[in-house]
Structure formats: C-alpha cells, structure tokens
Design a protein around this motif. Sequence first.
Motif, PDB file in Angstrom:
ATOM      1  N   SER A   1      -6.512   3.371  -9.251  1.00 10.81           N
ATOM      2  CA  SER A   1      -5.679   3.273  -8.072  1.00 10.81           C
ATOM      3  C   SER A   1      -5.947   4.160  -6.927  1.00 10.81           C
ATOM      4  O   SER A   1      -5.425   3.983  -5.539  1.00 10.81           O
ATOM      5  CB  SER A   1      -4.351   3.070  -8.521  1.00 10.81           C
ATOM      6  OG  SER A   1      -4.124   1.970  -9.513  1.00 10.81           O
ATOM      7  N   ILE A   2      -6.131   5.343  -6.925  1.00 12.63           N
ATOM      8  CA  ILE A   2      -5.801   6.458  -6.163  1.00 12.63           C
ATOM      9  C   ILE A   2      -7.293   6.700  -5.380  1.00 12.63           C
ATOM     10  O   ILE A   2      -8.254   6.592  -5.929  1.00 12.63           O
ATOM     11  CB  ILE A   2      -5.571   7.949  -6.681  1.00 12.63           C
ATOM     12  CG1 ILE A   2      -4.261   7.906  -7.329  1.00 12.63           C
ATOM     13  CG2 ILE A   2      -5.964   8.886  -5.680  1.00 12.63           C
ATOM     14  CD1 ILE A   2      -3.905   9.205  -8.022  1.00 12.63           C
ATOM     15  N   ARG A   3      -7.057   6.466  -4.042  1.00 12.03           N
ATOM     16  CA  ARG A   3      -8.372   6.723  -3.240  1.00 12.03           C
ATOM     17  C   ARG A   3      -7.966   7.991  -2.284  1.00 12.03           C
ATOM     18  O   ARG A   3      -6.825   7.749  -1.491  1.00 12.03           O
ATOM     19  CB  ARG A   3      -8.670   5.554  -2.426  1.00 12.03           C
ATOM     20  CG  ARG A   3      -9.627   4.685  -3.246  1.00 12.03           C
ATOM     21  CD  ARG A   3      -9.438   3.051  -2.613  1.00 12.03           C
ATOM     22  NE  ARG A   3      -8.558   2.407  -3.441  1.00 12.03           N
ATOM     23  CZ  ARG A   3      -8.318   1.060  -3.188  1.00 12.03           C
ATOM     24  NH1 ARG A   3      -9.032   0.508  -2.564  1.00 12.03           N
ATOM     25  NH2 ARG A   3      -7.397   0.703  -3.893  1.00 12.03           N
ATOM     26  N   VAL A   4      -8.845   8.952  -2.101  1.00 14.38           N
ATOM     27  CA  VAL A   4      -8.522  10.023  -1.342  1.00 14.38           C
ATOM     28  C   VAL A   4      -9.173   9.485  -0.213  1.00 14.38           C
ATOM     29  O   VAL A   4     -10.372   9.252  -0.160  1.00 14.38           O
ATOM     30  CB  VAL A   4      -9.038  11.297  -1.880  1.00 14.38           C
ATOM     31  CG1 VAL A   4      -9.100  12.539  -0.939  1.00 14.38           C
ATOM     32  CG2 VAL A   4      -8.305  11.608  -3.165  1.00 14.38           C
ATOM     33  N   VAL A   5      -8.485   9.643   1.206  1.00 14.41           N
ATOM     34  CA  VAL A   5      -9.098   9.329   2.407  1.00 14.41           C
ATOM     35  C   VAL A   5      -8.743  10.439   3.336  1.00 14.41           C
ATOM     36  O   VAL A   5      -7.987  11.196   3.125  1.00 14.41           O
ATOM     37  CB  VAL A   5      -8.346   8.131   2.878  1.00 14.41           C
ATOM     38  CG1 VAL A   5      -8.819   6.709   2.070  1.00 14.41           C
ATOM     39  CG2 VAL A   5      -6.799   8.202   3.014  1.00 14.41           C
TER      40      VAL A   5
ATOM     41  N   THR B   1       0.809  -1.239  -0.140  1.00 16.26           N
ATOM     42  CA  THR B   1       0.020   0.051  -0.020  1.00 16.26           C
ATOM     43  C   THR B   1       0.929   1.206   0.119  1.00 16.26           C
ATOM     44  O   THR B   1       1.904   1.110   0.708  1.00 16.26           O
ATOM     45  CB  THR B   1      -0.912  -0.097   1.311  1.00 16.26           C
ATOM     46  OG1 THR B   1      -1.579  -1.431   1.399  1.00 16.26           O
ATOM     47  CG2 THR B   1      -1.720   1.184   1.139  1.00 16.26           C
ATOM     48  N   LEU B   2       0.439   2.248  -0.659  1.00 17.97           N
ATOM     49  CA  LEU B   2       1.196   3.323  -0.816  1.00 17.97           C
ATOM     50  C   LEU B   2       0.278   4.513   0.087  1.00 17.97           C
ATOM     51  O   LEU B   2      -0.770   4.768  -0.440  1.00 17.97           O
ATOM     52  CB  LEU B   2       1.457   4.023  -2.233  1.00 17.97           C
ATOM     53  CG  LEU B   2       2.359   3.017  -3.064  1.00 17.97           C
ATOM     54  CD1 LEU B   2       2.515   3.608  -4.524  1.00 17.97           C
ATOM     55  CD2 LEU B   2       3.267   2.356  -2.508  1.00 17.97           C
ATOM     56  N   ALA B   3       0.899   5.414   0.780  1.00 18.21           N
ATOM     57  CA  ALA B   3       0.376   6.503   1.659  1.00 18.21           C
ATOM     58  C   ALA B   3       0.995   7.853   0.908  1.00 18.21           C
ATOM     59  O   ALA B   3       2.270   7.987   0.897  1.00 18.21           O
ATOM     60  CB  ALA B   3       0.559   6.366   2.793  1.00 18.21           C
ATOM     61  N   PHE B   4       0.195   8.868   0.651  1.00 14.33           N
ATOM     62  CA  PHE B   4       0.722   9.990   0.163  1.00 14.33           C
ATOM     63  C   PHE B   4      -0.096  11.225   1.244  1.00 14.33           C
ATOM     64  O   PHE B   4      -1.031  11.132   1.222  1.00 14.33           O
ATOM     65  CB  PHE B   4       0.355  10.387  -1.127  1.00 14.33           C
ATOM     66  CG  PHE B   4       0.846   9.686  -2.249  1.00 14.33           C
ATOM     67  CD1 PHE B   4       2.101   9.764  -2.824  1.00 14.33           C
ATOM     68  CD2 PHE B   4       0.459   8.210  -2.695  1.00 14.33           C
ATOM     69  CE1 PHE B   4       3.077   8.731  -3.665  1.00 14.33           C
ATOM     70  CE2 PHE B   4       1.097   7.210  -3.170  1.00 14.33           C
ATOM     71  CZ  PHE B   4       2.231   7.847  -4.024  1.00 14.33           C
ATOM     72  N   LEU B   5       0.886  11.764   2.151  1.00 16.01           N
ATOM     73  CA  LEU B   5       0.571  12.616   2.914  1.00 16.01           C
ATOM     74  C   LEU B   5       1.422  13.771   3.019  1.00 16.01           C
ATOM     75  O   LEU B   5       2.706  13.768   2.410  1.00 16.01           O
ATOM     76  CB  LEU B   5       0.081  12.229   4.124  1.00 16.01           C
ATOM     77  CG  LEU B   5       1.286  11.711   5.132  1.00 16.01           C
ATOM     78  CD1 LEU B   5       1.029  11.767   6.310  1.00 16.01           C
ATOM     79  CD2 LEU B   5       1.168  10.107   4.738  1.00 16.01           C
TER      80      LEU B   5
ATOM     81  N   VAL C   1      -4.124   8.764  -0.500  1.00 15.92           N
ATOM     82  CA  VAL C   1      -3.900  10.347  -0.549  1.00 15.92           C
ATOM     83  C   VAL C   1      -4.660  10.956   0.513  1.00 15.92           C
ATOM     84  O   VAL C   1      -5.904  10.740   0.443  1.00 15.92           O
ATOM     85  CB  VAL C   1      -3.961  10.975  -1.974  1.00 15.92           C
ATOM     86  CG1 VAL C   1      -3.769  12.522  -1.912  1.00 15.92           C
ATOM     87  CG2 VAL C   1      -3.301  10.096  -3.328  1.00 15.92           C
ATOM     88  N   GLU C   2      -4.051  11.497   1.314  1.00 16.48           N
ATOM     89  CA  GLU C   2      -4.880  12.210   2.695  1.00 16.48           C
ATOM     90  C   GLU C   2      -5.579  13.583   2.047  1.00 16.48           C
ATOM     91  O   GLU C   2      -4.945  14.442   1.492  1.00 16.48           O
ATOM     92  CB  GLU C   2      -3.928  12.340   3.658  1.00 16.48           C
ATOM     93  CG  GLU C   2      -4.712  13.029   4.899  1.00 16.48           C
ATOM     94  CD  GLU C   2      -3.529  13.046   6.156  1.00 16.48           C
ATOM     95  OE1 GLU C   2      -3.369  12.208   6.860  1.00 16.48           O
ATOM     96  OE2 GLU C   2      -3.156  14.314   6.250  1.00 16.48           O
TER      97      GLU C   2
END
Lengths: 110, 102, 136
Positions: C114-118, C40-44, C82-83
Amino acid sequence: MGYQFNGQDIAHDEEGYLTDLSVWNPQLAELIAKDENIEMTPEHWEVVNFLREYYDEYQIAPAIRVLTKALKKTMGPEKASNKYLYELFPYGPAKQACKIAGLPKPTGCV
Amino acid sequence: MSTLHTVNKSPFDRPSLTSCLNHLMPGDAVLLIEDGVIAARKGSAFSSPLEAAMKDCSVYVLSPDSSARGIGDGDMVSGIETVDYGGFVDLVVKHDRTQSWL
Amino acid sequence: MSEDAKKFLYVNRKAPYGTIYALESLEVVLIGAAFEQEVTLAFLDDGVYQLAKGQETAGVGMKNFSPTYRALGDYDVNKFYVERESLEERGLTEDDLQEITYEDEDDDWAEKPSIRVVNRDEMKKIMSEQDVILSF
C-alpha cells in the motif's frame, strides 16, 4: 456498574462494554450474552472469535462490511450476509458481538 | 484547476508555511490567517520565500488578523494583497479545493 | 466504486502520540470509508512517523494505533503516499516504515504493497488532483 462473575464485580460502561479488555474470558462472554438474551452457539462463537482475532491484530473492531467480507472468505458465502449476522445478533452484530467479545464499541458502529 | 492554501500558524513556531510553499503549483493562492500573518511582515526571514512564491502564485493576508497584530498594509512584503472575511469566501469559491496547513 | 465518487485526500503532517491529530485522522478515515469515496493518504513532514515500525507505547500509557493502518486495506484504503524528502530530512528510509499491504480484488486477491514513497513534486501533483483535502 458491573457483571457479577465468580463472586467478582467486573466493571463495564453504561452500555455494557467491558472497561478492562484484559479481564475477558469465554465464561464471561457467556454471561454477557445471557444479559443480551443471546444463547451462544458455535456460529456465535465463530463471529466472536473472529472479532477478537481481528482486534488483536489491528487494534480495532472491523466495520460490518469488513466482517462480512472476511466471513465470506473463511466460512463461505452463506455466512457472509448481514441477514445471517443479524439472525445471530438481532441488535446489530457490531454492537452485540463486540460487547460479548469484550471489545470496545466500534468506531461508527451499527 | 488551482488550490487555495491557508496557513494559520507562525512560521517561527512550526514549519507549516515552509511546507506549504514547498508544495505550491503555479496558479495556486496562499492565504495567511491567524498567527500565519506574522510571515507577511516585510524584513522577516520569510520575506524572500514569499517573494519567490509570488512569481507564479498569489499571496493574501486576512486583514482582521494582521490588523489585530499591529501589522498594517504598509508593513507587508510588497505584492501581498489583503482580504476581509468576504474576500476569504471569494477565494474559497474561486479555487477548486482548499488545503489547510495546520 | 461509483462513477461520481469524489477523490478525498487525508494529509498527515504530525507525529503520533504528541498530539491527537494522527489518531483523529485515522478515525475519520475509518468512518469515512463507509461512504465509498476514492481515498488517498499522504504522509509528509513529521507525519511520516505515523508509519514508523516498532512503535512501543506501553511506557507512555497510550494505545499503540500503528497496527490499525494495516487494517485499512480491508476498507479499500490502499494508497499511502509518503514523501521521500520528509523521510530523508528526518534520517529515515522506507525500511524504517512498517509493511502495509492490501489484497487486490481485481487481481485474484494478490497481496500488494500500500505504501508508495514519492518525491515532493509527485506529492504536489497528487494534492492538485483531489476534490477534497482534509488536513491533520
């Protein structure tokens, strides 16, 4: 260090990968292949062209399993095996095919 | 299931500590190391965020790093515990995962 | 993916090009993909800029590696979280991110985002569910 091509000296690194990707052309590919003791056939070109298109789109050379998966989809299951690729490029498809395609050595390559 | 978070940069230099504190789950631990220890000094702009975090999380300081910067145990926000290198290892073992906030 | 696959989270918190972190993370993801873990990749924080669309790097003389994120679906890396708060703080919205998709093998190769904004609370939960966290 360089390949002698049309009276020019084309620079490559210590392993034979082109220093400047933009100087690549099909004739130069034939020359690099010869240096690797590979006679280019249409099957070789399928792989080399695929690698070039993949690099153009994503800026990386694909991992071998990505390559086989993609070949399976576009060229049929008989061409989607490591064995088939190693028959074409005995010293490793990523290593040799990328070199012939004028791409940098792939990350974590075989 | 808990996480040990390490922060190694001063909170005045970059927002790593702030971001870390924003992502804590109850029961997690924060360990301040290297320049991260600057946050532990009482009376700083980061005292109250650390105090808020300590309601349901623990905050530790690596004492060799705080000592090196002239921050004594009595100079820290109350509730913060100090650990030595061995204590650092114990914290890593005690938690399920470690996350570094660079 | 085998039963004992571990859950790996790559946490990306830096903008591309100013430092080497973003590119290093991407390279580790590509190399790590060979090990068949659940990635899993997290972008913040500034890391959300790694996925910004329209990156043009010719002027700074560096390779534009943003197209490479679109290849990760081929490597079974298709969870990009993505936060939302990080986007908002920077004046960005999901529309400012490039489109990244993968083909779902279990759904007749349907193309999916693939991108989910959370939000931040969801991001906290994602972080707390991992076996290994790699920070960049």
